[in-house]
Design a protein around this motif. Structure first.
Motif, PDB file in Angstrom:
ATOM      1  N   TYR A   1      63.645  19.321  28.183  1.00 29.64           N
ATOM      2  CA  TYR A   1      64.584  19.447  29.301  1.00 29.64           C
ATOM      3  C   TYR A   1      65.952  19.912  28.797  1.00 29.64           C
ATOM      4  O   TYR A   1      66.579  20.801  29.386  1.00 29.64           O
TER       5      TYR A   1
ATOM      6  N   ARG B   1      55.797  21.165  39.804  1.00 31.32           N
ATOM      7  CA  ARG B   1      56.470  20.396  38.768  1.00 31.32           C
ATOM      8  C   ARG B   1      55.863  20.677  37.398  1.00 31.32           C
ATOM      9  O   ARG B   1      54.647  20.714  37.238  1.00 31.32           O
TER      10      ARG B   1
ATOM     11  N   THR C   1      64.342  17.127  36.029  1.00 27.35           N
ATOM     12  CA  THR C   1      62.996  17.655  36.261  1.00 27.35           C
ATOM     13  C   THR C   1      63.057  19.166  36.421  1.00 27.35           C
ATOM     14  O   THR C   1      64.092  19.740  36.760  1.00 27.35           O
TER      15      THR C   1
ATOM     16  N   LYS D   1      55.901  19.143  33.602  1.00 25.29           N
ATOM     17  CA  LYS D   1      56.273  17.956  32.842  1.00 25.29           C
ATOM     18  C   LYS D   1      56.961  18.362  31.547  1.00 25.29           C
ATOM     19  O   LYS D   1      56.392  19.093  30.733  1.00 25.29           O
TER      20      LYS D   1
END
Length: 228
Positions: A160, A152, A145, A154
């Motif tokens: 990632y 946060r 994450t 997404k």
């Protein structure tokens, strides 16, 4: 067994895809319309990859892709495009797809793309344990994450992987080939624009002004560099 959704309204193409994925050891869930696809996703929450055709009788693959990506940032998505539909490739990636396959395609290319997507999304990888903290960003490599200023963000699993590569190499100019080899794998069949479009999508999520990026900067004629 690894489970895949195949959304394709042409029976002959869908059968070709299903047969070859079954031979490669995947369990395939079939759908011929967008409505059927969403129903199958609800019935099979363990689906890890979706292969989506663009032209469908009740909607288009871009809208299906967008809705799937909104609901699940972790699922892998591959779009099926026609050879002449260059803009469809970019549009598919910008709506959340991880990759595309151009029709017609061989069984070897199909299974290689699917295998690579499972690998690079971390579905079959053992995650790292720890964090990378640079400036306002905190990348949790155990949970995969990202946070910016405690909020946060997404990310898809491909986004990632790109972000981790940048944060592992601060201040280093990385070529498009470096990014493709690390994130997509050396056996990837695709084009350099895959890296460009995914980085454009990542900039929209992390930059204060995506049109004037300060974190992911372009090294003209070469690639990209991460810096704070």
């Amino acid at each position: 067994m690894k489970k895949i959704l195949v959304l394709e309204d042409e029976t002959s193409i869908r059968s070709f895809v299903v047969i070859n994925l079954n031979r490669a050891g995947y369990e395939v869930i079939e759908a011929g319309t967008g409505v059927e696809a969403f129903e199958e996703l609800r019935n099979h929450p363990d689906i890890k990859v979706a292969i989506l055709d663009i032209m469908l009788p009740d909607t288009d693959g871009f809208e299906v892709c967008r809705k799937i990506r909104t609901a699940d940032p972790h699922i892998g998505i591959i779009m099926l495009t026609a050879r002449t539909q260059e803009m469809d490739k970019v549009t598919g990636l910008m709506t959340g797809a991880d990759d595309y396959i151009t029709k017609p395609f061989s069984p070897a290319e199909l299974t290689a793309r699917v295998d690579a997507l499972f690998r690079r999304t971390g579905i079959v990888d053992v995650p790292d344990s720890g964090e990378l903290v640079q400036g306002p960003f905190r990348l949790n490599t155990k949970n995969r994450t990202l946070e910016k200023n405690g909020e946060r963000i997404k990310l898809t699993q491909v986004e990632y992987s790109i972000m981790k590569m940048f944060m592992d190499n601060p201040g280093t100019a990385l070529s498009r080939e470096d990014i493709l080899n690390t994130v997509w794998g050396r056996d990837y069949f695709g084009e350099l624009k895959i890296a460009d479009v995914n980085i454009r999508r990542l900039r929209i999520k992390i930059e204060d002004d995506p049109t004037n990026p300060t974190y992911i900067t372009t090294v003209w004629g070469f690639g990209y560099k991460w810096g704070l």
